[in-house]
Design a protein around this motif. Structure first.
Motif, PDB file in Angstrom:
ATOM      1  N   UNK A   1       0.832  -1.208   0.000  1.00  0.00           N
ATOM      2  CA  UNK A   1       0.000   0.000   0.000  1.00  0.00           C
ATOM      3  C   UNK A   1       0.866   1.257   0.000  1.00  0.00           C
ATOM      4  N   UNK A   2       1.939   1.248   0.804  1.00  0.00           N
ATOM      5  CA  UNK A   2       2.819   2.420   0.875  1.00  0.00           C
ATOM      6  C   UNK A   2       3.498   2.668  -0.465  1.00  0.00           C
ATOM      7  N   UNK A   3       3.964   1.586  -1.104  1.00  0.00           N
ATOM      8  CA  UNK A   3       4.636   1.751  -2.394  1.00  0.00           C
ATOM      9  C   UNK A   3       3.671   2.248  -3.472  1.00  0.00           C
ATOM     10  N   UNK A   4       2.437   1.790  -3.429  1.00  0.00           N
ATOM     11  CA  UNK A   4       1.444   2.211  -4.432  1.00  0.00           C
ATOM     12  C   UNK A   4       0.923   3.622  -4.174  1.00  0.00           C
ATOM     13  N   UNK A   5       1.135   4.138  -2.978  1.00  0.00           N
ATOM     14  CA  UNK A   5       0.623   5.472  -2.649  1.00  0.00           C
ATOM     15  C   UNK A   5       1.388   6.588  -3.354  1.00  0.00           C
ATOM     16  N   UNK A   6       2.653   6.302  -3.742  1.00  0.00           N
ATOM     17  CA  UNK A   6       3.510   7.293  -4.412  1.00  0.00           C
ATOM     18  C   UNK A   6       3.767   8.529  -3.553  1.00  0.00           C
ATOM     19  N   UNK A   7       3.657   8.395  -2.250  1.00  0.00           N
ATOM     20  CA  UNK A   7       3.998   9.486  -1.331  1.00  0.00           C
ATOM     21  C   UNK A   7       5.491   9.356  -1.002  1.00  0.00           C
ATOM     22  N   UNK A   8       6.296  10.305  -1.451  1.00  0.00           N
ATOM     23  CA  UNK A   8       7.749  10.170  -1.384  1.00  0.00           C
ATOM     24  C   UNK A   8       8.255  10.014   0.056  1.00  0.00           C
ATOM     25  N   UNK A   9       7.783  10.899   0.949  1.00  0.00           N
ATOM     26  CA  UNK A   9       8.310  10.828   2.316  1.00  0.00           C
ATOM     27  C   UNK A   9       7.911   9.519   2.994  1.00  0.00           C
ATOM     28  N   UNK A  10       6.736   8.979   2.658  1.00  0.00           N
ATOM     29  CA  UNK A  10       6.286   7.718   3.256  1.00  0.00           C
ATOM     30  C   UNK A  10       7.104   6.552   2.706  1.00  0.00           C
ATOM     31  N   UNK A  11       7.409   6.610   1.394  1.00  0.00           N
ATOM     32  CA  UNK A  11       8.259   5.584   0.803  1.00  0.00           C
ATOM     33  C   UNK A  11       9.671   5.619   1.372  1.00  0.00           C
TER      34      UNK A  11
END
Length: 316
Positions: free
Chosen positions: A13-23
Protein backbone atom coordinates in the motif's frame (compact mmCIF):
# COMPACT_ATOMS: atom_id res chain seq x y z
CA UNK A 1 0.56 -15.66 9.25
CA UNK A 2 -1.64 -12.65 9.95
CA UNK A 3 1.43 -10.62 10.93
CA UNK A 4 3.30 -11.65 7.78
CA UNK A 5 0.37 -10.92 5.46
CA UNK A 6 -0.31 -7.64 7.27
CA UNK A 7 3.31 -6.56 6.82
CA UNK A 8 3.35 -7.37 3.11
CA UNK A 9 0.03 -5.56 2.63
CA UNK A 10 1.30 -2.45 4.41
CA UNK A 11 4.47 -2.36 2.30
CA UNK A 12 2.45 -2.78 -0.91
CA UNK A 13 0.00 0.00 0.00
CA UNK A 14 2.82 2.42 0.88
CA UNK A 15 4.64 1.75 -2.39
CA UNK A 16 1.44 2.21 -4.43
CA UNK A 17 0.62 5.47 -2.65
CA UNK A 18 3.51 7.29 -4.41
CA UNK A 19 4.00 9.49 -1.33
CA UNK A 20 7.75 10.17 -1.38
CA UNK A 21 8.31 10.83 2.32
CA UNK A 22 6.29 7.72 3.26
CA UNK A 23 8.26 5.58 0.80
CA UNK A 24 11.53 6.96 2.20
CA UNK A 25 10.38 6.18 5.73
CA UNK A 26 9.53 2.63 4.67
CA UNK A 27 12.95 2.11 3.05
CA UNK A 28 14.84 3.38 6.10
CA UNK A 29 12.68 1.27 8.41
CA UNK A 30 13.38 -1.85 6.36
CA UNK A 31 17.11 -1.09 6.34
CA UNK A 32 17.18 -0.58 10.11
CA UNK A 33 15.35 -3.86 10.64
CA UNK A 34 17.31 -5.81 8.02
CA UNK A 35 20.85 -4.96 9.17
CA UNK A 36 20.67 -6.62 12.62
CA UNK A 37 18.71 -9.55 11.16
CA UNK A 38 21.37 -10.03 8.49
CA UNK A 39 24.16 -9.89 11.08
CA UNK A 40 22.28 -12.35 13.29
CA UNK A 41 21.79 -14.74 10.37
CA UNK A 42 25.43 -14.46 9.27
CA UNK A 43 26.89 -14.94 12.76
CA UNK A 44 24.29 -17.35 14.15
CA UNK A 45 26.70 -20.28 14.38
CA UNK A 46 29.35 -18.27 16.24
CA UNK A 47 26.75 -16.74 18.57
CA UNK A 48 25.33 -20.18 19.38
CA UNK A 49 28.77 -21.58 20.24
CA UNK A 50 29.58 -18.51 22.33
CA UNK A 51 26.32 -18.96 24.23
CA UNK A 52 27.06 -22.67 24.73
CA UNK A 53 30.46 -21.78 26.23
CA UNK A 54 28.80 -19.27 28.58
CA UNK A 55 26.18 -21.78 29.72
CA UNK A 56 28.91 -24.40 30.24
CA UNK A 57 30.74 -22.04 32.61
CA UNK A 58 27.72 -20.89 34.59
CA UNK A 59 25.30 -23.84 34.65
CA UNK A 60 25.36 -27.59 35.18
CA UNK A 61 26.74 -29.75 32.35
CA UNK A 62 23.49 -31.50 31.46
CA UNK A 63 22.27 -32.50 28.01
CA UNK A 64 19.43 -29.97 28.27
CA UNK A 65 21.95 -27.16 28.80
CA UNK A 66 23.96 -28.09 25.70
CA UNK A 67 21.27 -27.43 23.09
CA UNK A 68 22.95 -24.30 21.72
CA UNK A 69 26.21 -26.25 21.38
CA UNK A 70 24.54 -28.90 19.23
CA UNK A 71 22.73 -26.32 17.11
CA UNK A 72 25.92 -24.28 16.69
CA UNK A 73 27.85 -27.32 15.46
CA UNK A 74 25.02 -28.12 13.05
CA UNK A 75 24.99 -24.58 11.60
CA UNK A 76 28.79 -24.25 11.28
CA UNK A 77 29.83 -27.82 10.40
CA UNK A 78 27.06 -30.23 9.43
CA UNK A 79 24.87 -28.12 7.11
CA UNK A 80 27.82 -26.61 5.13
CA UNK A 81 29.31 -30.12 4.81
CA UNK A 82 26.02 -31.46 3.44
CA UNK A 83 25.87 -28.63 0.90
CA UNK A 84 29.46 -29.27 -0.18
CA UNK A 85 28.80 -32.99 -0.69
CA UNK A 86 25.68 -32.17 -2.73
CA UNK A 87 27.65 -29.87 -5.03
CA UNK A 88 30.10 -32.67 -5.78
CA UNK A 89 27.41 -35.30 -6.35
CA UNK A 90 24.96 -33.38 -8.52
CA UNK A 91 25.41 -31.32 -11.69
CA UNK A 92 24.73 -27.61 -11.65
CA UNK A 93 21.05 -26.53 -11.80
CA UNK A 94 19.84 -29.99 -10.70
CA UNK A 95 17.71 -30.63 -7.60
CA UNK A 96 20.11 -31.66 -4.82
CA UNK A 97 19.37 -33.80 -1.79
CA UNK A 98 19.96 -30.78 0.45
CA UNK A 99 17.49 -28.54 -1.36
CA UNK A 100 14.94 -31.30 -1.76
CA UNK A 101 14.91 -32.73 1.76
CA UNK A 102 16.83 -30.56 4.24
CA UNK A 103 15.57 -27.09 3.27
CA UNK A 104 11.82 -27.94 3.54
CA UNK A 105 12.34 -29.50 6.98
CA UNK A 106 14.30 -26.45 8.14
CA UNK A 107 11.53 -24.14 6.94
CA UNK A 108 8.94 -26.26 8.77
CA UNK A 109 10.88 -26.18 12.04
CA UNK A 110 11.62 -22.44 11.73
CA UNK A 111 7.95 -21.69 11.07
CA UNK A 112 6.88 -23.41 14.28
CA UNK A 113 9.70 -21.75 16.22
CA UNK A 114 8.46 -18.33 15.06
CA UNK A 115 4.93 -19.37 16.04
CA UNK A 116 6.23 -20.31 19.49
CA UNK A 117 8.07 -16.98 19.89
CA UNK A 118 4.94 -15.07 18.82
CA UNK A 119 2.81 -16.98 21.33
CA UNK A 120 5.39 -16.32 24.05
CA UNK A 121 5.36 -12.58 23.33
CA UNK A 122 1.57 -12.54 23.54
CA UNK A 123 1.64 -14.23 26.96
CA UNK A 124 4.17 -11.63 28.17
CA UNK A 125 1.64 -8.87 27.42
CA UNK A 126 -0.67 -10.28 30.09
CA UNK A 127 -0.97 -8.08 33.19
CA UNK A 128 -3.07 -9.73 35.94
CA UNK A 129 -5.40 -7.78 38.21
CA UNK A 130 -4.82 -7.67 41.94
CA UNK A 131 -7.83 -9.82 42.77
CA UNK A 132 -6.33 -13.30 42.81
CA UNK A 133 -7.23 -15.99 45.35
CA UNK A 134 -4.15 -18.15 44.77
CA UNK A 135 -0.77 -18.47 43.03
CA UNK A 136 0.75 -21.82 42.07
CA UNK A 137 4.56 -21.65 42.12
CA UNK A 138 6.08 -24.28 39.80
CA UNK A 139 9.13 -26.23 40.95
CA UNK A 140 12.43 -26.39 39.07
CA UNK A 141 14.77 -28.73 40.94
CA UNK A 142 16.89 -28.30 44.06
CA UNK A 143 20.64 -27.84 44.51
CA UNK A 144 22.55 -30.28 46.72
CA UNK A 145 19.33 -32.13 47.43
CA UNK A 146 17.64 -29.51 49.60
CA UNK A 147 18.58 -25.97 48.49
CA UNK A 148 16.50 -23.68 46.29
CA UNK A 149 18.33 -22.89 43.04
CA UNK A 150 18.61 -19.32 41.71
CA UNK A 151 16.11 -20.11 38.94
CA UNK A 152 13.61 -21.54 41.42
CA UNK A 153 14.21 -18.65 43.80
CA UNK A 154 13.26 -16.18 41.06
CA UNK A 155 9.92 -17.98 40.59
CA UNK A 156 9.19 -17.87 44.32
CA UNK A 157 10.18 -14.21 44.57
CA UNK A 158 7.95 -13.31 41.61
CA UNK A 159 4.97 -14.82 43.46
CA UNK A 160 5.93 -13.14 46.74
CA UNK A 161 6.24 -9.75 45.04
CA UNK A 162 2.80 -10.09 43.46
CA UNK A 163 1.23 -11.29 46.72
CA UNK A 164 2.73 -8.36 48.63
CA UNK A 165 1.59 -5.86 45.99
CA UNK A 166 -1.93 -7.29 46.03
CA UNK A 167 -2.09 -7.16 49.82
CA UNK A 168 -0.93 -3.54 49.78
CA UNK A 169 -3.53 -2.60 47.17
CA UNK A 170 -6.54 -4.65 48.31
CA UNK A 171 -5.70 -6.05 51.73
CA UNK A 172 -6.10 -9.61 50.39
CA UNK A 173 -3.10 -11.97 50.52
CA UNK A 174 -3.49 -14.91 48.08
CA UNK A 175 -2.88 -18.56 48.87
CA UNK A 176 0.58 -19.69 47.75
CA UNK A 177 0.83 -23.30 46.57
CA UNK A 178 4.45 -24.42 46.20
CA UNK A 179 4.37 -27.34 43.80
CA UNK A 180 7.13 -29.92 43.36
CA UNK A 181 7.83 -33.50 44.35
CA UNK A 182 11.04 -35.19 45.45
CA UNK A 183 13.49 -36.19 42.74
CA UNK A 184 15.94 -39.05 42.92
CA UNK A 185 18.81 -36.74 43.89
CA UNK A 186 16.78 -34.68 46.39
CA UNK A 187 16.48 -35.26 50.14
CA UNK A 188 13.19 -33.36 50.56
CA UNK A 189 10.29 -32.53 48.21
CA UNK A 190 10.72 -29.33 46.22
CA UNK A 191 7.40 -28.03 47.52
CA UNK A 192 8.65 -28.22 51.11
CA UNK A 193 11.95 -26.49 50.30
CA UNK A 194 10.12 -23.79 48.37
CA UNK A 195 7.69 -23.18 51.24
CA UNK A 196 10.54 -22.89 53.74
CA UNK A 197 12.33 -20.45 51.44
CA UNK A 198 9.21 -18.31 51.05
CA UNK A 199 8.46 -18.27 54.79
CA UNK A 200 12.00 -17.06 55.48
CA UNK A 201 11.30 -14.13 53.14
CA UNK A 202 8.07 -12.90 54.61
CA UNK A 203 5.32 -15.10 53.17
CA UNK A 204 2.23 -15.45 55.37
CA UNK A 205 2.49 -18.82 57.17
CA UNK A 206 -1.29 -19.33 57.20
CA UNK A 207 -1.45 -18.84 53.42
CA UNK A 208 1.33 -21.22 52.32
CA UNK A 209 0.71 -24.77 51.12
CA UNK A 210 3.17 -27.38 49.81
CA UNK A 211 2.29 -29.81 47.03
CA UNK A 212 4.80 -32.66 47.36
CA UNK A 213 4.02 -35.30 44.74
CA UNK A 214 4.34 -33.78 41.26
CA UNK A 215 7.20 -34.66 38.91
CA UNK A 216 6.44 -32.43 35.90
CA UNK A 217 4.46 -29.34 34.88
CA UNK A 218 1.30 -31.29 34.10
CA UNK A 219 1.32 -32.84 37.60
CA UNK A 220 2.14 -29.43 39.12
CA UNK A 221 -1.17 -28.17 37.79
CA UNK A 222 -3.23 -31.32 38.36
CA UNK A 223 -2.11 -31.96 41.96
CA UNK A 224 -2.30 -28.27 42.89
CA UNK A 225 -5.86 -28.23 41.58
CA UNK A 226 -6.73 -31.04 44.02
CA UNK A 227 -5.39 -28.97 46.91
CA UNK A 228 -7.33 -25.91 45.77
CA UNK A 229 -10.53 -27.94 45.43
CA UNK A 230 -10.04 -29.39 48.91
CA UNK A 231 -9.67 -25.90 50.35
CA UNK A 232 -12.74 -24.74 48.36
CA UNK A 233 -10.73 -21.98 46.71
CA UNK A 234 -12.19 -20.41 43.56
CA UNK A 235 -10.30 -22.11 40.69
CA UNK A 236 -11.00 -19.26 38.27
CA UNK A 237 -9.28 -16.56 40.33
CA UNK A 238 -5.65 -17.53 40.30
CA UNK A 239 -2.26 -17.42 38.66
CA UNK A 240 0.84 -19.54 38.36
CA UNK A 241 4.40 -18.31 38.76
CA UNK A 242 7.24 -19.71 36.68
CA UNK A 243 10.18 -18.55 34.55
CA UNK A 244 9.18 -16.14 31.77
CA UNK A 245 10.19 -18.53 28.97
CA UNK A 246 7.98 -21.26 30.51
CA UNK A 247 4.72 -19.30 30.83
CA UNK A 248 3.26 -20.26 27.44
CA UNK A 249 3.73 -24.04 27.78
CA UNK A 250 2.68 -24.03 31.44
CA UNK A 251 -0.54 -22.19 30.54
CA UNK A 252 -1.36 -25.01 28.14
CA UNK A 253 -1.01 -27.59 30.92
CA UNK A 254 -3.13 -25.45 33.24
CA UNK A 255 -5.97 -25.41 30.74
CA UNK A 256 -5.53 -29.12 30.08
CA UNK A 257 -6.37 -29.91 33.73
CA UNK A 258 -9.23 -27.39 33.85
CA UNK A 259 -7.52 -24.32 35.35
CA UNK A 260 -8.36 -21.29 33.20
CA UNK A 261 -5.45 -19.25 34.54
CA UNK A 262 -2.44 -17.41 33.16
CA UNK A 263 1.08 -17.02 34.43
CA UNK A 264 3.46 -14.41 35.75
CA UNK A 265 7.04 -14.90 34.65
CA UNK A 266 10.27 -14.43 36.55
CA UNK A 267 13.10 -12.91 34.51
CA UNK A 268 15.61 -15.38 33.11
CA UNK A 269 19.34 -14.61 33.00
CA UNK A 270 20.18 -13.22 29.55
CA UNK A 271 22.86 -15.81 28.84
CA UNK A 272 20.42 -18.68 29.45
CA UNK A 273 17.58 -17.36 27.26
CA UNK A 274 18.63 -19.04 23.94
CA UNK A 275 19.07 -22.44 25.59
CA UNK A 276 15.82 -22.05 27.55
CA UNK A 277 13.82 -21.14 24.45
CA UNK A 278 15.23 -24.08 22.50
CA UNK A 279 14.33 -26.45 25.32
CA UNK A 280 10.79 -25.10 25.54
CA UNK A 281 10.40 -25.30 21.77
CA UNK A 282 11.52 -28.93 21.69
CA UNK A 283 9.18 -29.77 24.58
CA UNK A 284 6.24 -28.15 22.77
CA UNK A 285 7.02 -30.04 19.57
CA UNK A 286 7.26 -33.29 21.56
CA UNK A 287 3.82 -32.63 23.06
CA UNK A 288 2.38 -32.90 19.54
CA UNK A 289 4.85 -35.40 18.11
CA UNK A 290 2.28 -37.43 16.17
CA UNK A 291 0.96 -34.40 14.29
CA UNK A 292 4.47 -33.15 13.50
CA UNK A 293 5.61 -36.63 12.45
CA UNK A 294 2.73 -36.90 9.97
CA UNK A 295 3.37 -33.37 8.64
CA UNK A 296 7.10 -34.01 8.19
CA UNK A 297 6.39 -37.35 6.54
CA UNK A 298 4.12 -35.63 4.00
CA UNK A 299 6.75 -32.95 3.39
CA UNK A 300 9.41 -35.60 2.77
CA UNK A 301 7.11 -37.53 0.41
CA UNK A 302 6.50 -34.38 -1.65
CA UNK A 303 10.24 -33.65 -1.54
CA UNK A 304 11.01 -37.15 -2.81
CA UNK A 305 8.67 -36.68 -5.77
CA UNK A 306 10.22 -33.27 -6.48
CA UNK A 307 13.72 -34.75 -6.30
CA UNK A 308 12.90 -37.62 -8.66
CA UNK A 309 11.09 -35.40 -11.17
CA UNK A 310 13.77 -32.70 -11.02
CA UNK A 311 16.52 -35.23 -11.69
CA UNK A 312 14.64 -37.45 -14.09
CA UNK A 313 17.08 -36.97 -16.95
CA UNK A 314 20.14 -37.54 -14.78
CA UNK A 315 18.73 -40.57 -12.96
CA UNK A 316 17.27 -42.39 -15.91
Amino acid sequence: MALLVGGVTMITVIEMSNIKWLNSLLIWTLVIISIPLLLLYTLQGVLLLWNAFTVWRKESHTLGNMLTLGLGIMVIVILPLMRAIDQDLFPKNSVTLYNAFVVPVIFYLVFWFLAFITSFLLTRLYRPHYDQDYIIVLGAGLLNGDQVSPLLASRIQRALDFAAAQEKKTGQYPWLIFSGGQGGDETIPEGVAMKQYALARGAHPDKCLAEKESQNTYENMAFSKKILTGKQIDLNKGLFSTSDYHTFRAAGYARYVGLQIDGIGAKTSNFFIPNAFLREYIALMANHKKAHFIALLLILLVSAVNFLVGNGLQLF
